[in-house]
Each structure stands twice: as C-alpha cells, then as structure tokens.
Design an enzyme around this catalytic site. Sequence first.
Site, PDB file in Angstrom:
ATOM      1  N   SER A 149       0.967  -1.021  -0.242  1.00  0.00           N
ATOM      2  CA  SER A 149      -0.259  -0.080   0.076  1.00  0.00           C
ATOM      3  C   SER A 149       0.682   1.134  -0.247  1.00  0.00           C
ATOM      4  O   SER A 149       0.686   2.287   0.630  1.00  0.00           O
ATOM      5  CB  SER A 149      -0.552  -0.448   0.725  1.00  0.00           C
ATOM      6  OG  SER A 149      -1.521  -1.391   1.349  1.00  0.00           O
ATOM      7  N   ARG A 164       7.479   6.739  -4.376  1.00  0.00           N
ATOM      8  CA  ARG A 164       7.770   7.434  -3.724  1.00  0.00           C
ATOM      9  C   ARG A 164       7.174   6.109  -2.061  1.00  0.00           C
ATOM     10  O   ARG A 164       6.471   5.894  -2.234  1.00  0.00           O
ATOM     11  CB  ARG A 164       7.840   8.412  -3.207  1.00  0.00           C
ATOM     12  CG  ARG A 164       6.776   8.576  -3.060  1.00  0.00           C
ATOM     13  CD  ARG A 164       5.901  10.414  -2.843  1.00  0.00           C
ATOM     14  NE  ARG A 164       4.831  10.389  -3.388  1.00  0.00           N
ATOM     15  CZ  ARG A 164       3.922   9.956  -4.250  1.00  0.00           C
ATOM     16  NH1 ARG A 164       4.533   9.811  -5.005  1.00  0.00           N
ATOM     17  NH2 ARG A 164       2.771  10.159  -3.943  1.00  0.00           N
ATOM     18  N   ASP A 202      -3.544  -0.807  -1.016  1.00  0.00           N
ATOM     19  CA  ASP A 202      -5.158  -1.788  -0.470  1.00  0.00           C
ATOM     20  C   ASP A 202      -6.296  -0.749  -0.854  1.00  0.00           C
ATOM     21  O   ASP A 202      -7.455  -1.526  -0.398  1.00  0.00           O
ATOM     22  CB  ASP A 202      -4.472  -0.733   0.996  1.00  0.00           C
ATOM     23  CG  ASP A 202      -4.303   0.376   1.091  1.00  0.00           C
ATOM     24  OD1 ASP A 202      -3.976   0.836   0.396  1.00  0.00           O
ATOM     25  OD2 ASP A 202      -3.795   0.517   2.669  1.00  0.00           O
TER      26      ASP A 202
END
Length: 482
Positions: A149, A164, A202
């Site tokens: 996630s 990132r 997620d």
Amino acid sequence: MAGSKTDLPQNLIAQIRYLEDLFTVDTQKLKAISDHFVSELDKGLSVEGGSIPMNPTWVMAFPDGHETGTYLALDMGGTNLRVCEITLTDQKSEFDIIQSKYRMPEELKTTNNNEELWDYIADCLHQFVETHHGDCAKVDVLPLGFTFSYPATQNYIDEGILQRWTKGFDINGVEGKNVVPMLDAALAKRGVPIRVTALINDTTGTMIASAYTDTKMKIGCIFGTGCNAAYMEEVGQIPKLAQLNLPADTPMAINCEWGAFDNEHKVLPRTSYDVAIDRDSPRPGQQAFEKMIAGLYLGEIFRLVLVDLHDNEEVNIFKGQDIAILRKPYSLDSSFLSGVEEDPFENLQETYDTFAQKLNIVCTLPELELIRRLAELIGTRAARLSACGVAAICKKKNYKSCHVGADGSVFNKYPHFKARGAQALKEILDWPEKSNPKEEDPIEVLAAEDGSGVGAALIAALTLKRVKGGNLAGILHPEHFK
Ligand code: GLC
C-alpha cells in the site's frame, strides 16, 4: 457547571476561538476543495499528469460473486504483516479465510538495507506455508496477491514500481524499482513455494472485496495510517492509456494516491502546524492532503499545537511544568486523540489521568477544555477534508447514489469520523434534509470487507479468469495465472 466554557480564563477562551478559526473548514471551502479535486483527478489521468498519480491497476472488472479458488494474500502494512489463505467457495459471495499476523519490526521501516525487509517477509511466508501445508520442499507453487500500500506505477498487474515511500517508511534502494522481483528473489532464496501473481493497493483491494458482497459499492477508501482511494474508471477516460488501443468502455480500477492532492498548496487550508509537519517529514512537499488527514499525523498536529501554546508566553498552558515528553516528535498517536474525544466525564477525568500518566503533565480544568476542543477540531477537519475526496470522485463519475467501502484505523476507531464525514458530504453535494433520519444518504460510506485478504484473492481470481478468456492486457507473466 464545573468546567463550562464560562469558567475559562479570557486568554484560553480567545485561544480556543483562534484554534476554531484555524481548523474549521466551512461549507464553501469544502466545495472549493472538492471542485479543485475533480480537476486534479482529471489531470492525473492525462498524458502530462498532475500531482495525483491516478495509477492504473490492471484490475479490469468488478467481481460477480461467483469467483472460486484458493489464494494466498500478503499485506505489508505499517504495524503488522498479515498473511492469509483465502478460499472463495462455490456459495455466491462467500469465502473461508485463515490468517496469521507477524509484527513489522519498527527498525525495518527505515533500514538502509532493503534485503532485510524482503528476507523478513520471506521468513514469515515460509513459516505460514510450513504451518498450514507442511514441508515447503513438497508443496506446489502457491499464487500470492501482495497488498503493497504505497504509490506504485503498474505497467502490469504483477509489477509495481515504487514511486516513493509514504507513511513514514524510508527504506533505501526501493524507490524507482519494481518490488515484485525483490520479494520473489527472497522467496526463492529460502525455497518458499510462492509466486507473486498480483500487486495490489489496499484501496483497490477494499473496493473489490466490498463489491463482492454489495454491488452498490463503487469506491474503496482507506482512512488509516495513510489516506487514499480507488475507483473504477473507463479506459476511454484515461488519456495516458490511449496508446493501448483498448475499447473505450473497458473498466480499469484506478489507485488514485490522492494523499498527494494539492502538493502545490493551492486550496487546502494549511496551518503553520501542517507546514511544520511537512518540513520535518522524510518527504517534504509530498502527500499534502494525507498529512492533514491520516492517522499517522493527527496526534502530531495536536502535539505541535500544545507545544506551541505552552511556549507562547501569552497563553502559556501547562505553566511551569516540564513538557519534555510532549516535546518528542510523534510521541502521540491518533489513538491518544481518540481517547481525548471519547472521555465520557464532564470534568474530563480520563484526559487528566492520561496527561498525568503518559506525559507527566498536570492539567487544569480550563486546559482540559482546550485540549478536548482541539482534539475535536483536528478530528473534524480530517473527516471533512476526507469527504472532499469522496465527493470529487462521485462528481467526476456522476454518481448520484452509491456505496463507498472504507477501512483503516481512523475510519473504524476514531470517534464520530463517519458522522462528521457524512455531514460534510451532505454540505458539499447539497443533499436535502431527510424526512426519516434512518433513511440512507444518497452516498453512504460504509465499513468495507477485508480488502487485503479477500480483495487480494478476488483480484487474483479475476485476473486468472480474464487470462483464461484471452485478455492478457497488463499481464507480465501469464504463465503464473495458469
Ligand atoms: C498511503 C499510500 C497509499 C495507501 C494509503 C492507505 O497514502 O501511499 O498507497 O493506499 O496510504 O494505506
């Protein structure tokens, strides 16, 4: 009445008013934010791109409830690693699940050596397989949906290039790289018979899992350590995928990564505290929206305000006390704030006790009043800003009525978060008063099904189904779905 606002010293009353001004987001501002949000969602889908990544996920259908099969799922969250084995049964929309949780060691989140992370995960999976299937050497290869996630570009469903780190993670050598081969290599090294078949966010998992049992579910949201959403787009509305020449009405789930909304600071009403959080975070300038909403930051915003009000000589709360513990960054998490909002006592006895025990600070009643109001303001702002994102997706898709599946610690545990969010949606979308208070709102944000378990299994199943049907779009390793 003990502790009524009239007992507050003038300077604290003035201070509460000031904080109310600072943290209140009125209807007009909510509307302006959600309008700007719509245009930023569009920008993210364009060829030029914008600050919201709008990542295509290669999840290209909603489930119909008739998916079947057994799948493993791994969720690399902030506090735990969760491993599940999910069996989608022959009964419509039903499943069986077995699961184990493993602690995510704090030091792994910022390790310099990313192999330590992958090795640890491979060890947990090894343990899971040995416990439930016996000797790894004798087990056939198991397909795994990996819920990762963090913002990842997906050219394929079985690939994820980390854009990132977010949510306080900062592990060397992973940004800009495909995480799937890193995990596969650690699994191979340990002889664990598992192959990563799909990388899942997620939010996408949440949307798909929720749609399995409720066909009105159109959006998946996470309000937890981080904050994000996914929804189903049509390929024809995604200019950056035009070169694929897919039919315009092909569905494609988009992981918005909306935490990055307003990174250029055009509309969000940031306070000096929000600015300080960003400045001192591992990724300044990133995740502007998330930093005002997500569980990771709520306690920190609260802490920064209290320290400021102590240091400010005109206010000087906790006068003469040593606030050394309170000065420690990230020492208060969002459950601390929940606790303050949940204190059932008129004299805020629980808050008094918590401050004394955890922070070594003895509060006066007026200070407790200010603390409670501040928690309410921060929690309310988070819920109202979150609603801007939900409203923006609904406006963009012209959804007048639907269900939104939501998960995450803030959504599930933070007091009044749902009601405050619902109130904000009503203001943004100009819903009329309900004649019956029990009636559903046109757009309801509801507790989701298990996205990183059932959602991951369903995504593996849906992908398998389309590969079998000859649709290989966005599949790097079709052989893994055989
Ligand atoms: C952060 C991550 C995003 C995730 C969200 C909720 O925003 O970047 O991928 O969905 O947290 O966990």
